[in-house]
Design a protein around this motif. Structure first.
Motif, short mmCIF file in Angstrom:
data_model
loop_
_atom_site.label_atom_id
_atom_site.label_comp_id
_atom_site.label_asym_id
_atom_site.label_seq_id
_atom_site.Cartn_x
_atom_site.Cartn_y
_atom_site.Cartn_z
N MET A 114 0.83 -1.19 0.00
CA MET A 114 0.00 0.00 0.00
C MET A 114 0.88 1.25 0.00
O MET A 114 1.93 1.29 0.61
CB MET A 114 -0.92 0.01 1.23
CG MET A 114 -1.77 1.27 1.35
SD MET A 114 -2.80 1.26 2.85
CE MET A 114 -4.07 0.13 2.38
N VAL A 134 -4.64 6.28 -1.71
CA VAL A 134 -3.97 4.98 -1.60
C VAL A 134 -3.70 4.50 -3.01
O VAL A 134 -4.59 4.02 -3.70
CB VAL A 134 -4.84 3.96 -0.84
CG1 VAL A 134 -4.12 2.63 -0.74
CG2 VAL A 134 -5.18 4.49 0.54
N THR A 149 -8.33 -1.48 -1.84
CA THR A 149 -7.58 -0.22 -1.78
C THR A 149 -8.20 0.90 -2.60
O THR A 149 -7.83 2.06 -2.44
CB THR A 149 -6.13 -0.43 -2.28
OG1 THR A 149 -6.16 -0.92 -3.63
CG2 THR A 149 -5.39 -1.43 -1.40
#
Length: 206
Positions: A114, A134, A149
């Protein structure tokens, strides 16, 4: 009696020897059995400890997160499975005074690879445009959206996903953690089997 004992000294000594020998042979197996049980228990304890260590080792997962933007010490940090964005920001030395906290979701759980980008106040987020940037929600290689995400904007690029469902997806993963398989998306209210069939080729989890 004493005279008899003196006369039959050898007989008496022989009897005493037989009694002692008998007692020794009766008690020795019990002692050996006790030692065997003790050794077996020690072996089982040792094996249990080894197995527990193996399981613990197997459960260890290295999570690497890249923290960028308006933090004091941007860089790549190692996280634990249950860490959240706030934990990573703290690792990176905390927010700068110029950081736009309103665009950061501190409660989001982190995952491997991430990239957390903290914008500054007034900074325009042209590419990502969510509450928290992100990077990596959409994989350029396969074009699929990572539902763990992806931000609000990316989720709305999916077939049949509007603002309400995008918000529901983000709310679900914030409360329950990342989706384990793409089929978990059907846990979201309003996404049934028919909707999922249209989505399954566009999404992935990572």
């Amino acid at each position: 009696m004493i005279e008899w004992i003196k006369t039959n000294k050898l007989v008496v000594l022989g009897g005493i020897f037989i009694i002692l020998a008998g007692a020794y042979f009766l008690l020795e197996p019990a002692s050996e059995e006790s030692n065997v049980l003790d050794n077996e228990e020690e072996w089982l304890t040792s094996e249990r400890t080894v197995n527990e260590n193996i399981v613990e080792h197997e459960e260890e997962v290295i999570v690497i997160v890249d923290v960028k933007g308006a933090v004091n010490n941007p860089g790549v940090y190692e996280a634990e499975n249950e860490d959240r964005v706030i934990d990573m920001i703290n690792m990176a030395g905390g927010l700068k005074e110029s950081a736009d906290e309103a665009k950061i979701n501190f409660a989001t759980r982190v995952e491997d690879e991430m990239v957390i980008y903290v914008p500054e106040i007034g900074e325009e987020m042209e590419q990502e445009g969510g509450m928290m940037t992100v990077m990596g929600g959409t994989d350029q290689k396969d074009g699929k959206v990572n539902i763990n995400t992806a931000d609000d904007t990316e989720l709305q690029t999916l077939t049949g996903i509007g603002p309400a469902k995008a918000a529901a997806i983000i709310d679900y993963r914030e409360k329950n953690g990342p989706f384990k398989v793409i089929e978990d998306l059907k846990l979201i209210s309003g996404i049934g089997e028919k909707s999922f069939e249209k989505l399954k080729e566009q999404i992935k989890v990572k």
